[in-house]
Design an enzyme around this catalytic site. Structure first.
Site, PDB file in Angstrom:
ATOM      1  N   ASP A  22      -3.093   7.527  -3.606  1.00 33.97           N
ATOM      2  CA  ASP A  22      -2.999   6.364  -2.720  1.00 33.97           C
ATOM      3  C   ASP A  22      -3.370   5.140  -3.559  1.00 33.97           C
ATOM      4  O   ASP A  22      -4.405   5.154  -4.233  1.00 33.97           O
ATOM      5  CB  ASP A  22      -4.012   6.604  -1.576  1.00 33.97           C
ATOM      6  CG  ASP A  22      -3.950   5.564  -0.478  1.00 33.97           C
ATOM      7  OD1 ASP A  22      -3.134   4.636  -0.565  1.00 33.97           O
ATOM      8  OD2 ASP A  22      -4.755   5.690   0.478  1.00 33.97           O
TER       9      ASP A  22
ATOM     10  N   GLU B 178      -6.354  -1.049  -4.474  1.00 38.11           N
ATOM     11  CA  GLU B 178      -6.758   0.346  -4.255  1.00 38.11           C
ATOM     12  C   GLU B 178      -6.324   1.223  -5.417  1.00 38.11           C
ATOM     13  O   GLU B 178      -5.233   1.052  -5.966  1.00 38.11           O
ATOM     14  CB  GLU B 178      -6.107   0.881  -2.966  1.00 38.11           C
ATOM     15  CG  GLU B 178      -6.433   2.341  -2.688  1.00 38.11           C
ATOM     16  CD  GLU B 178      -5.856   2.819  -1.360  1.00 38.11           C
ATOM     17  OE1 GLU B 178      -4.853   2.253  -0.909  1.00 38.11           O
ATOM     18  OE2 GLU B 178      -6.423   3.758  -0.783  1.00 38.11           O
TER      19      GLU B 178
ATOM     20  N   HIS C 233     -11.621   6.309   1.177  1.00 41.80           N
ATOM     21  CA  HIS C 233     -11.665   7.637   1.812  1.00 41.80           C
ATOM     22  C   HIS C 233     -11.409   8.716   0.783  1.00 41.80           C
ATOM     23  O   HIS C 233     -10.807   8.452  -0.269  1.00 41.80           O
ATOM     24  CB  HIS C 233     -10.573   7.690   2.886  1.00 41.80           C
ATOM     25  CG  HIS C 233      -9.244   7.154   2.409  1.00 41.80           C
ATOM     26  ND1 HIS C 233      -8.276   7.956   1.876  1.00 41.80           N
ATOM     27  CD2 HIS C 233      -8.764   5.873   2.310  1.00 41.80           C
ATOM     28  CE1 HIS C 233      -7.246   7.211   1.503  1.00 41.80           C
ATOM     29  NE2 HIS C 233      -7.509   5.934   1.750  1.00 41.80           N
TER      30      HIS C 233
ATOM     31  N   HIS D 105      -6.506  10.944   4.665  1.00 39.18           N
ATOM     32  CA  HIS D 105      -7.838  10.427   4.983  1.00 39.18           C
ATOM     33  C   HIS D 105      -8.779  11.574   5.297  1.00 39.18           C
ATOM     34  O   HIS D 105      -8.609  12.273   6.282  1.00 39.18           O
ATOM     35  CB  HIS D 105      -7.789   9.490   6.192  1.00 39.18           C
ATOM     36  CG  HIS D 105      -7.238   8.153   5.845  1.00 39.18           C
ATOM     37  ND1 HIS D 105      -6.009   7.724   6.272  1.00 39.18           N
ATOM     38  CD2 HIS D 105      -7.734   7.150   5.091  1.00 39.18           C
ATOM     39  CE1 HIS D 105      -5.771   6.522   5.792  1.00 39.18           C
ATOM     40  NE2 HIS D 105      -6.804   6.143   5.081  1.00 39.18           N
TER      41      HIS D 105
ATOM     42  N   ASP E 261       0.861  -1.190   0.000  1.00 36.29           N
ATOM     43  CA  ASP E 261       0.000   0.000   0.000  1.00 36.29           C
ATOM     44  C   ASP E 261       0.899   1.243   0.000  1.00 36.29           C
ATOM     45  O   ASP E 261       1.682   1.444   0.934  1.00 36.29           O
ATOM     46  CB  ASP E 261      -0.907  -0.022   1.239  1.00 36.29           C
ATOM     47  CG  ASP E 261      -2.081   0.936   1.124  1.00 36.29           C
ATOM     48  OD1 ASP E 261      -1.976   1.931   0.379  1.00 36.29           O
ATOM     49  OD2 ASP E 261      -3.105   0.707   1.806  1.00 36.29           O
TER      50      ASP E 261
HETATM   51 CO    CO Z   1      -6.078   4.297   1.264  1.00 33.46          CO
END
Ligand code: CO
Length: 288
Positions: A91, A275, A152, A160, A80
């Site tokens: 992100d 993601e 988010h 976030h 991540d």
């Molecule tokens: Co994230």
């Protein structure tokens, strides 16, 4: 190209690079150090310390100072990675299985859910509908989404923020608007579908300046405020500061910083995650 798009492109390149170097026998530290170097050499900064979460750990494993964990054959590894360019954040995350193919369907489930959700995330889309498509895609593959983890919004110097992007249909009728930046991150598991809080992970966020008596701690507070602002950081980045663990513990006790925790699946289920960051109305910014 906007800083948002530059950050997205670099985050995606760093993700591909991390996949290339993520091999059995390597230490977790080597993978994250090299990937973070890759980002810095290309003109970006990590928007948060890279996470390398293995098997039933869903998220937030970040190598400590002198972490000697080694990747093993068969590990299911979530990488991540966040990048910021002048504060504009992207992100993204990917899951790889090292040298085996046992969890191919699980990994595909979170990937398909992520892509399906990104596709419907256009202006006017209800936020609950994104969760619905994540839940349906992962469910139809025979797995569960992790419902107490969510995507988010991202904003300048902020990883976030609102809105929360659910991984199940939470019925939220609020709609997305053009130009908004959101990170969509489904997690799929063969466990119960929730995480619990584990050990502290050595990643911190700056909360607020407070009076601190110890000189070293006060200096560290100033350094953190200057270098990371509102973005998370890890003890590993500060390993050259003398007595860093002790000084961080003082700042934590004083309420200057807070520490995040590792997030394992409640039932020790295997976990995969994908993601992307989406610029609503313009598509995925973290596409290769
Ligand atoms: Co994230």
């Amino acid at each position: 190209m906007s800083d948002w798009l530059k950050a997205g492109k670099l985050a995606a390149e760093a993700r591909e690079y991390a996949v290339d170097i993520c091999k059995a026998g390597k230490t977790y530290t080597e993978v994250v150090d090299k990937t973070e170097d890759f980002i810095i050499k290309r003109g970006g900064f990590p928007a948060f310390p890279m996470d390398i979460s293995v098997n039933h750990v869903a998220a937030h494993y970040c190598p400590y100072i002198e972490d000697d964990n080694v990747l093993e054959k068969g590990d299911v590894v979530k990488l991540d990675i966040g990048v910021h360019i002048n504060g504009a954040v992207a992100d993204n995350a990917v899951t790889v299985e090292l040298g085996t193919n046992k969890y191919r369907d699980l990994i595909l489930a979170s990937k398909d859910a992520c892509l399906a959700a990104c596709e419907i995330a256009v202006p006017g889309c209800e936020i609950g509908k994104i969760g619905k498509i994540v839940e349906e895609t992962i469910g139809s593959a025979g797995f569960s989404p992790i419902t107490n983890l969510s995507g988010h919004g991202v904003d300048m110097w902020t990883v976030h923020t609102e809105p929360t992007i659910p991984n199940y249909d939470n019925g939220n009728p609020k709609t997305l608007f053009e130009g908004q930046h959101i990170a969509i991150e489904p997690f799929a598991t063969d466990g119960v579908g929730s995480i619990k809080e584990g050990k502290p992970c050595g990643v911190y966020a700056f909360l607020e300046k407070k009076p601190v008596r110890l000189d070293g701690a006060r200096k560290l507070m100033a350094q953190i405020e200057r270098d990371y602002k509102t973005l998370p950081f890890t003890e590993r980045w500060l390993k050259d500061v003398k007595n860093i663990k002790f000084l961080l513990s003082i700042l934590e006790k004083s309420g200057v910083v807070k520490q995040y925790t590792v997030l394992p699946e409640k039932n020790k289920g295997m976990v995969s995650q994908h993601e992307n960051t989406v610029e609503v109305g313009y598509g995925i910014t973290t596409k290769i």
